[in-house]
Design a protein around this motif. Structure first.
Motif, PDB file in Angstrom:
ATOM      1  N   LYS A   1     -13.332   3.021  -0.244  1.00 26.78           N
ATOM      2  CA  LYS A   1     -12.026   2.408   0.003  1.00 26.78           C
ATOM      3  C   LYS A   1     -11.321   3.055   1.189  1.00 26.78           C
ATOM      4  CE  LYS A   1     -11.461   1.283  -4.902  1.00 26.78           C
ATOM      5  NZ  LYS A   1     -11.834  -0.131  -4.700  1.00 26.78           N
ATOM      6  N   LYS A   2     -10.416   2.297   1.794  1.00 27.64           N
ATOM      7  CA  LYS A   2      -9.532   2.872   2.809  1.00 27.64           C
ATOM      8  C   LYS A   2      -8.479   3.714   2.098  1.00 27.64           C
ATOM      9  CE  LYS A   2      -9.775  -1.380   5.585  1.00 27.64           C
ATOM     10  NZ  LYS A   2     -10.058  -2.371   4.519  1.00 27.64           N
ATOM     11  N   ARG A   3      -7.974   4.699   2.795  1.00 27.21           N
ATOM     12  CA  ARG A   3      -6.906   5.509   2.212  1.00 27.21           C
ATOM     13  C   ARG A   3      -5.609   4.716   2.158  1.00 27.21           C
ATOM     14  NH1 ARG A   3      -7.791  11.721   4.487  1.00 27.21           N
ATOM     15  NH2 ARG A   3     -10.051  11.791   4.050  1.00 27.21           N
ATOM     16  N   GLN A   4      -4.769   5.069   1.215  1.00 29.45           N
ATOM     17  CA  GLN A   4      -3.496   4.387   1.032  1.00 29.45           C
ATOM     18  C   GLN A   4      -2.701   4.351   2.338  1.00 29.45           C
ATOM     19  OE1 GLN A   4      -2.607   2.987  -1.907  1.00 29.45           O
ATOM     20  NE2 GLN A   4      -0.707   2.161  -1.036  1.00 29.45           N
ATOM     21  N   GLY A   5      -2.284   3.163   2.748  1.00 25.26           N
ATOM     22  CA  GLY A   5      -1.475   3.018   3.952  1.00 25.26           C
ATOM     23  C   GLY A   5      -2.256   2.979   5.244  1.00 25.26           C
ATOM     24  N   GLU A   6      -3.604   3.076   5.173  1.00 29.40           N
ATOM     25  CA  GLU A   6      -4.429   3.042   6.383  1.00 29.40           C
ATOM     26  C   GLU A   6      -5.200   1.731   6.467  1.00 29.40           C
ATOM     27  OE1 GLU A   6      -5.105   7.859   6.972  1.00 29.40           O
ATOM     28  OE2 GLU A   6      -6.827   6.581   6.534  1.00 29.40           O
ATOM     29  N   ASN A   7      -5.530   1.351   7.688  1.00 33.37           N
ATOM     30  CA  ASN A   7      -6.205   0.071   7.923  1.00 33.37           C
ATOM     31  C   ASN A   7      -7.679   0.222   8.276  1.00 33.37           C
ATOM     32  OD1 ASN A   7      -3.896  -1.751   7.675  1.00 33.37           O
ATOM     33  ND2 ASN A   7      -3.122  -0.750   9.525  1.00 33.37           N
TER      34      ASN A   7
END
Length: 428
Positions: free
Chosen positions: A159-165
């Motif tokens: 998964k992408k990290r929270q708040g990252e695109n």
């Protein structure tokens, strides 16, 4: 490099661009009588002018030779697909023996999983990226169910990290390490279709191999776009469509890579068919399958010649130009497009954000804060062909074969016109 947001400057860049002449090798749609600004080479590349000639050649051979075209056509049909290996290998960094053209992309990924997804009681998990292109999600989940396993317990998504695109390589490597000996396969998209990020394929491949897993890549958005070294990276398999950056026509045939270490083996799991059988003995109609000594062993049915003809026409352009020259122009034109976007944002306060990281190919994905499909529709109506991805991202992919620097400037003027119109309407 210091850029300028003027038509004259853009035209100067085109005059010094060694690839600018290849623009004339492609056919452009028109809107309001003018050639469009085409930003969707990442979805469907433009038609090479020579494609129709190659298709017409097959049609003529069919009309004049009928079944004899298999052997007597100028480009005989029975080995038509073999004309691709030498031209396609440099595009993906392979040996000619490691590539073939057959079927379509998801079909080929399914066929590759027959050979390279071999779950056991201990080693059965598959690592992929979250929100992969839906076809990959469906394909992998169905393969898991075919082996009577539960996708929820078998598929591990990075998964992408929270708040990252974008994805972080260290997170992918950490996931591979954590799954460890349970990992049977790492299968990811080399270039993310949504944000345009190019994953560190060499590093990820090594990590997967280090834990004993097979590693494969969906290169739909990578082939013909970014540098690939599939053989040197020791990738087990890969597949890609040919209709995006490779300009072969809608829904056309897929390319496929199988590392040479798996070739010439009879005991490898594989769905087999007539066209994968030893070419020299194919017409002896023998009951026992003898695989071709190269990637063609994964062929099943005879090649769809009418589909391959435009792909061959496009590949001849790739052979003539070469990936290094395409990548050099790609990097320059994408940076210029980014500059134009920043200039428009600065001058008319456009509220948008480029979510594509610096690890990128041709595509820039632009997140439209506060904007809806009205902007997309405005661009399309004014001759800018781009595409929309929910919830509010526009993907811009200036393919270096046929996009010009003046196209980037013209796009900026159209985009600026939209925000000027919006500002005026908001005051009324």
């Amino acid at each position: 490099m210091t850029f300028k947001n003027t038509q004259e400057y853009a035209q100067q860049l085109d005059q010094t661009d060694p690839l600018n002449k290849y623009r004339n090798e492609f056919l452009f749609p028109k809107v309001n009588g003018k050639e469009v600004i085409y930003f969707t080479g990442n979805s469907l590349g433009l038609q090479p002018k020579k494609a129709k000639e190659y298709v017409d050649e097959v049609m003529t051979d069919w009309a004049e030779l009928a079944v004899e075209g298999h052997f007597k056509a100028k480009k005989a049909w029975w080995d038509y697909h073999e004309r691709f290996a030498e031209k396609l290998a440099p595009v993906v960094g392979a040996k000619p023996s490691e590539v073939t053209v057959m079927n379509t992309l998801t079909v080929n990924l399914h066929l590759m999983m027959v050979s390279f997804y071999r779950p056991t009681e201990k080693r059965y998990k598959i690592i992929m990226e979250e929100k992969a292109f839906p076809s990959d999600q469906y394909m992998i989940a169905s393969q898991v169910r075919f082996h009577r396993l539960d996708p929820k317990e078998t598929i591990v998504e990075v998964k992408k990290r929270q708040g990252e695109n974008h994805f972080r390589t260290e997170d992918i490597l950490q996931t591979i390490k954590e799954v460890g000996e349970e990992c049977a396969l790492v299968l990811m998209g080399g270039v993310n279709y949504y944000n345009g990020q190019v994953l560190e394929m060499e590093t990820i491949t090594k990590a997967g191999k280090d834990v004993g897993a097979f590693v494969g890549w969906d290169l739909a958005h990578a082939a013909g776009n970014v540098e690939l070294k599939l053989h040197d990276w020791n990738v087990d398999f890969a597949a890609w469509c040919s209709y995006k950056y490779m300009n072969s026509g809608p829904g056309n045939a897929s390319g496929c890579f199988v590392h040479e270490q798996y070739q010439g083996k009879k005991d490898i799991p594989r769905f087999e068919g007539w066209w994968g059988h030893n070419k020299e003995r194919r017409f002896l109609m023998e009951p026992e399958f003898q695989p071709e000594p190269n990637a063609n062993a994964w062929q099943i049915s005879n090649a769809p010649i009418l589909a391959l003809a435009p792909y061959l026409a496009s590949l001849e352009l790739f052979e003539k130009v070469g990936m290094p020259a395409l990548i050099e122009k790609r990097d320059k034109i994408v940076v210029y497009l980014e500059f134009i976007l920043q200039e428009v944002a600065r001058k008319v306060a456009g509220d948008f954000e480029i979510i594509t990281p610096k690890e990128r190919g041709t595509q820039l994905s632009v997140f439209l804060h506060g904007q809806g499909k009205d902007l997309f529709n405005y661009l399309m109506e004014n001759g800018v062909i781009t595409d929309w991805r929910e919830p509010n991202v526009i993907r811009l992919a200036p393919a270096p074969f046929y996009c010009s620097f003046e196209d980037m400037w013209r796009f900026g003027e159209v985009l600026k016109g939209y925000f000027v119109k919006e500002n005026l309407e908001s005051r009324d």
